[in-house]
Structure formats: structure tokens, C-alpha cells
Design a protein around this motif. Structure first.
Motif, mmCIF file in Angstrom:
data_model
loop_
_atom_site.group_PDB
_atom_site.id
_atom_site.type_symbol
_atom_site.label_atom_id
_atom_site.label_comp_id
_atom_site.label_asym_id
_atom_site.label_seq_id
_atom_site.Cartn_x
_atom_site.Cartn_y
_atom_site.Cartn_z
ATOM 1 N N GLN A 113 0.818 -1.219 0.000
ATOM 2 C CA GLN A 113 0.000 0.000 0.000
ATOM 3 C C GLN A 113 0.847 1.263 0.000
ATOM 4 O OE1 GLN A 113 -2.695 -0.390 3.299
ATOM 5 N NE2 GLN A 113 -3.510 -2.343 2.589
ATOM 6 N N LEU A 114 1.970 1.234 0.675
ATOM 7 C CA LEU A 114 2.821 2.416 0.733
ATOM 8 C C LEU A 114 3.451 2.710 -0.618
ATOM 9 C CD1 LEU A 114 4.591 1.875 4.186
ATOM 10 C CD2 LEU A 114 2.505 3.126 3.669
ATOM 11 N N ILE A 115 3.919 1.673 -1.290
ATOM 12 C CA ILE A 115 4.522 1.867 -2.613
ATOM 13 C C ILE A 115 3.486 2.367 -3.608
ATOM 14 C CG2 ILE A 115 5.585 0.661 -4.561
ATOM 15 C CD1 ILE A 115 6.993 -1.133 -2.549
ATOM 16 N N SER A 116 2.280 1.834 -3.526
ATOM 17 C CA SER A 116 1.203 2.285 -4.410
ATOM 18 C C SER A 116 0.904 3.762 -4.194
ATOM 19 C CB SER A 116 -0.056 1.448 -4.161
ATOM 20 O OG SER A 116 -1.158 1.963 -4.878
ATOM 21 N N GLY A 117 0.852 4.193 -2.944
ATOM 22 C CA GLY A 117 0.583 5.598 -2.639
ATOM 23 C C GLY A 117 1.682 6.515 -3.139
ATOM 24 N N VAL A 118 2.938 6.105 -2.946
ATOM 25 C CA VAL A 118 4.062 6.912 -3.423
ATOM 26 C C VAL A 118 4.042 7.010 -4.944
ATOM 27 C CG1 VAL A 118 6.578 7.007 -3.597
ATOM 28 C CG2 VAL A 118 5.502 6.434 -1.416
ATOM 29 N N ALA A 119 3.709 5.904 -5.609
ATOM 30 C CA ALA A 119 3.632 5.916 -7.074
ATOM 31 C C ALA A 119 2.557 6.895 -7.559
ATOM 32 C CB ALA A 119 3.336 4.510 -7.592
ATOM 33 N N ILE A 120 1.439 6.944 -6.854
ATOM 34 C CA ILE A 120 0.372 7.893 -7.216
ATOM 35 C C ILE A 120 0.858 9.331 -7.061
ATOM 36 C CG2 ILE A 120 -1.839 8.810 -6.382
ATOM 37 C CD1 ILE A 120 -2.729 5.922 -5.963
ATOM 38 N N ASN A 121 1.636 9.594 -6.028
ATOM 39 C CA ASN A 121 2.173 10.945 -5.838
ATOM 40 C C ASN A 121 3.089 11.348 -6.989
ATOM 41 O OD1 ASN A 121 0.821 11.250 -3.410
ATOM 42 N ND2 ASN A 121 2.558 10.609 -2.171
ATOM 43 N N PHE A 122 3.975 10.446 -7.390
ATOM 44 C CA PHE A 122 4.872 10.742 -8.504
ATOM 45 C C PHE A 122 4.098 10.894 -9.818
ATOM 46 C CE2 PHE A 122 8.294 8.907 -5.775
ATOM 47 C CZ PHE A 122 9.147 10.005 -5.807
ATOM 48 N N LEU A 123 3.112 10.026 -10.008
ATOM 49 C CA LEU A 123 2.302 10.087 -11.228
ATOM 50 C C LEU A 123 1.582 11.426 -11.334
ATOM 51 C CD1 LEU A 123 0.968 8.754 -13.711
ATOM 52 C CD2 LEU A 123 -0.773 7.843 -12.150
ATOM 53 N N ALA A 124 0.977 11.855 -10.238
ATOM 54 C CA ALA A 124 0.231 13.121 -10.253
ATOM 55 C C ALA A 124 1.161 14.306 -10.453
ATOM 56 C CB ALA A 124 -0.556 13.270 -8.955
ATOM 57 N N ALA A 125 2.328 14.278 -9.793
ATOM 58 C CA ALA A 125 3.258 15.402 -9.889
ATOM 59 C C ALA A 125 3.734 15.606 -11.326
ATOM 60 C CB ALA A 125 4.443 15.178 -8.964
ATOM 61 N N GLY A 126 4.013 14.508 -12.025
ATOM 62 C CA GLY A 126 4.470 14.640 -13.411
ATOM 63 C C GLY A 126 3.343 14.857 -14.398
ATOM 64 N N MET A 127 2.237 14.143 -14.191
ATOM 65 C CA MET A 127 1.131 14.196 -15.145
ATOM 66 C C MET A 127 0.493 15.579 -15.203
ATOM 67 S SD MET A 127 -2.438 12.042 -14.934
ATOM 68 C CE MET A 127 -2.837 12.849 -13.362
ATOM 69 N N THR A 128 0.308 16.212 -14.050
ATOM 70 C CA THR A 128 -0.384 17.499 -14.032
ATOM 71 C C THR A 128 0.403 18.570 -14.790
ATOM 72 O OG1 THR A 128 0.626 17.886 -11.853
ATOM 73 C CG2 THR A 128 -1.648 17.077 -11.896
ATOM 74 N N VAL A 129 1.707 18.621 -14.571
ATOM 75 C CA VAL A 129 2.530 19.626 -15.257
ATOM 76 C C VAL A 129 2.574 19.343 -16.759
ATOM 77 C CG1 VAL A 129 4.843 20.614 -15.430
ATOM 78 C CG2 VAL A 129 3.906 20.037 -13.193
ATOM 79 N N LEU A 130 2.704 18.077 -17.126
ATOM 80 C CA LEU A 130 2.775 17.709 -18.547
ATOM 81 C C LEU A 130 1.492 18.086 -19.280
ATOM 82 C CD1 LEU A 130 4.379 16.236 -20.781
ATOM 83 C CD2 LEU A 130 3.232 14.126 -20.071
ATOM 84 N N ILE A 131 0.353 17.729 -18.707
ATOM 85 C CA ILE A 131 -0.925 18.031 -19.368
ATOM 86 C C ILE A 131 -1.186 19.534 -19.370
ATOM 87 C CG2 ILE A 131 -3.414 17.626 -19.318
ATOM 88 C CD1 ILE A 131 -2.905 14.952 -18.023
ATOM 89 N N ALA A 132 -0.836 20.207 -18.275
ATOM 90 C CA ALA A 132 -1.039 21.655 -18.205
ATOM 91 C C ALA A 132 -0.232 22.373 -19.277
ATOM 92 C CB ALA A 132 -0.654 22.170 -16.821
ATOM 93 N N GLN A 133 0.994 21.949 -19.482
ATOM 94 C CA GLN A 133 1.820 22.574 -20.513
ATOM 95 C C GLN A 133 1.267 22.288 -21.906
ATOM 96 O OE1 GLN A 133 4.112 24.726 -20.321
ATOM 97 N NE2 GLN A 133 4.816 24.740 -22.448
ATOM 98 N N ASP A 134 0.759 21.077 -22.126
ATOM 99 C CA ASP A 134 0.211 20.714 -23.425
ATOM 100 C C ASP A 134 -1.083 21.478 -23.717
ATOM 101 O OD1 ASP A 134 0.147 18.914 -25.820
ATOM 102 O OD2 ASP A 134 -1.719 18.248 -24.870
ATOM 103 N N TRP A 135 -1.911 21.668 -22.696
ATOM 104 C CA TRP A 135 -3.203 22.327 -22.897
ATOM 105 C C TRP A 135 -3.093 23.849 -22.956
ATOM 106 C CZ3 TRP A 135 -7.227 19.465 -19.279
ATOM 107 C CH2 TRP A 135 -7.446 18.175 -19.792
ATOM 108 N N PHE A 136 -2.292 24.423 -22.048
ATOM 109 C CA PHE A 136 -2.319 25.878 -21.888
ATOM 110 C C PHE A 136 -1.010 26.574 -22.248
ATOM 111 C CE2 PHE A 136 -5.222 23.996 -18.700
ATOM 112 C CZ PHE A 136 -6.420 24.510 -19.172
#
Length: 321
Positions: free
Chosen positions: A90-113
Motif C-alpha cells: 500500500q505504501l509503494i502504491s501511494g508513493v507511485a500515485i504521488n509521482f504520477l500526479a506530480a508529473g502528469m499534471t505539469v505535462l498536461i497543463a503545458q500541453d493544454w495551456f
């Protein structure tokens, strides 16, 4: 400090404590069911981005709120799939979600806006406006109680009131309903719940779904209520602070409220009072900014007394055959 300044500090405390409180209650539901969720930070971050992006594109803050909740619930579903269905760590899954969100949000934001990983500033119907409660202006002239009602209790966005109403609602659900009894039992003795014919898997998925909704509201509030848009890593460790507050509160809703208000107060003081002069010694602004995180380390180091988590927390349930 005069009375008006004190009210302003407390007003900032309430605003800053709101996302912490929502995330803390989210972790409370999840961990009471035996699912440790380090991914609160990532869910809030994803929610903040999709709420701000949707509100910016559609001009509707309510559609932004729904988009933020949906994004958070998707990540909750991924965490549930990894930790409940596939019985992963469960801890590894949670950490992976944090990394996924941190990278995904910036990438999509740059692509969209194309604004350096941020969304356009939100205005008008794209933000949650502050609500003036009935008789706030009429009572503002009443000594002491009038300013408290007009300046401290009134004048917040609707999500602030929702967050504080979630505290008694959470207490009632967990300690006064059959669902809450079963949810707490799943976190303590899942085999006993299974023996009684209740689905352990179903209850744990229900807990992380509630966690996803609350994290979604917390992230949406950050981007559309507390601030006016999304910027990179805008959660700034609030998910981890919420986890520390949850441990500080010993997994109880009312204590969670007090812990989050304490963290909110430290953040409010750090924002308002910088470079404090203590008679020849000046407290640097960097120390004031670090105060909430220092308290987090102190709490996690165990200096607040022994906090015993749910006994089945972090352990995948394997049905006996």
C-alpha cells in the motif's frame, strides 16, 4: 496583537486548514478500513489541476469541482486495484500515485495551456466566491461577537463550510451507523467481518471511494477557492501534513479538526509574521515558513504520545479457504 489582527489571523487559519481537514478526513476513512494511503498528496494535486483546468475551459466552477473529484476517484481506484485486488504494497502504491500526479499534471497543463505547467487565472464564475451569512453586516457593529460572526464565521466559500460540516458527519457515520461499525471492524479484524458474511473487499473499496471524494474536494478548493488557478506542486506537502494530523488525532474526527486547525494556525502565522524581532534576535522568514513541516516531523517522530493505528492497517486481506 489587537483584536482585529487576531481575527484576521484566525480567518486565515480557517481557510488554510480547510484542505488539510478534508484530506485528513479522507485518510481517516481509508485507514480506518485498513488501507494506508500515502497518496493523499497526489490525489489532491490531480484534483486541483483538473478542477482548475475544467473551470478555466468551461467557465463553471461546479464543473471544475466535479472534474476534480473524478480525477481523485480515478487515482483512488488505481490505489484500490493495486492494494486490495492485487494485494500489493500500500505504501509503494501511494508513493507511485504521488509521482504520477506530480508529473502528469505539469505535462498536461503545458500541453493544454502552454503557460509553464500552470492554468490561466480563474475569475468570476470560475472560482468559488465567498458567502456572506445572514445578518453579518447588521451584526458587525456589536462589540466582540459582531466582528467574530461577520469577519471569522461569515465570508468563506461554500467548501469551507462543507469541510467543517464533514467533521460531525464523519463522526456520525463511523460511530453511529452500521456501515461505520463494519468499516472500523474491517480495519481491526477483517476475518471477523468476513465470517459474519460481510464483504471485506467491498467495504475497503467503499472507504477509498469516500477518500477519493474528499481528496477531490480538497484539491478543488485549493485551485478554485484558496487560489485562482493551478501551479506546479501547489499542494506543497499538504497531503503529508494531513497524514501527520491524522496520526496526531489518533484517527478520531474531532481530534482531526483540532490538529488541522493547529497546522492552519502555524501556516497563517508564518504568512503574516515574517522576520519577527525578539529583542535583538530576528526569527528568519525561512524558519516561520518551515514551522508546519517541523511540527510534522515532531509528530511523526512520536513526541505526541503513542498513536496506535488500526491493527489490520497496511495488510492485504486473504480470504481463508
Amino acid at each position: 496583537m489587537d483584536f482585529l489582527t487576531l481575527l484576521q489571523v484566525l480567518d486565515s487559519t480557517v481557510r488554510l486548514a480547510t484542505p488539510l481537514l478534508l484530506a485528513c478526513l479522507a485518510g481517516l476513512f481509508s485507514e480506518r478500513a485498513g488501507i494506508f494511503d500515502i497518496g493523499l498528496e497526489g490525489k489532491m494535486l490531480a484534483s486541483a489541476f483538473f478542477a482548475a483546468a475544467t473551470a478555466s475551459i468551461t467557465g463553471s466552477v461546479w464543473l471544475g469541482l466535479l472534474a476534480g473529484i473524478a480525477a481523485s476517484m480515478v487515482l483512488s481506484g488505481i490505489h484500490g486495484l493495486a492494494s486490495i485486488t492485487f494485494r500489493g504494497n500500500q505504501l509503494i502504491s501511494g508513493v507511485a500515485i504521488n509521482f504520477l500526479a506530480a508529473g502528469m499534471t505539469v505535462l498536461i497543463a503545458q500541453d493544454w495551456f502552454s503557460q509553464g505547467g500552470r492554468t490561466p487565472s480563474l475569475m468570476g464564475a470560475g472560482r468559488f466566491e465567498n458567502i456572506t451569512l445572514p445578518f453579518a453586516e447588521a451584526l458587525s457593529g456589536v462589540p466582540i461577537l459582531g466582528p467574530i460572526y461577520a469577519e471569522l464565521i461569515s465570508g468563506h466559500s461554500i467548501l469551507v463550510y462543507v469541510a467543517f460540516l464533514c467533521v460531525p458527519a464523519t463522526w456520525w457515520i463511523l460511530f453511529r451507523t452500521r456501515f461505520g461499525l463494519r468499516l472500523r471492524a474491517v480495519g481491526e479484524a477483517p476475518e471477523a467481518v468476513d465470517t459474519a458474511g460481510v464483504s471485506v473487499i467491498g467495504l475497503r473499496y467503499a472507504a477509498i471511494a469516500i477518500c477519493g471524494v474528499l481528496c477531490g474536494v480538497a484539491g478543488a478548493y485549493l485551485a478554485t477557492g484558496l487560489q485562482a488557478g493551478f501551479v506546479k506542486d501547489m499542494t506543497a506537502g499538504r497531503g503529508y501534513i494531513a497524514l501527520a494530523a491524522l496520526i496526531f488525532a489518533k484517527w478520531r474526527p474531532w481530534y482531526a479538526l483540532y490538529a488541522c486547525l493547529l497546522f492552519g494556525l502555524l501556516q497563517a502565522v508564518a504568512l503574516r509574521y515574517q522576520n519577527i524581532d525578539l529583542g535583538g534576535f530576528v526569527i528568519p522568514v525561512q524558519f516561520m515558513d518551515a514551522l508546519p513541516y517541523i511540527l510534522t516531523v515532531v509528530i511523526l517522530a512520536g513526541f505526541v504520545g503513542k498513536a496506535i493505528p488500526p491493527r489490520a492497517g497496511g495488510e492485504p486481506y486473504v480470504k481463508e479457504r
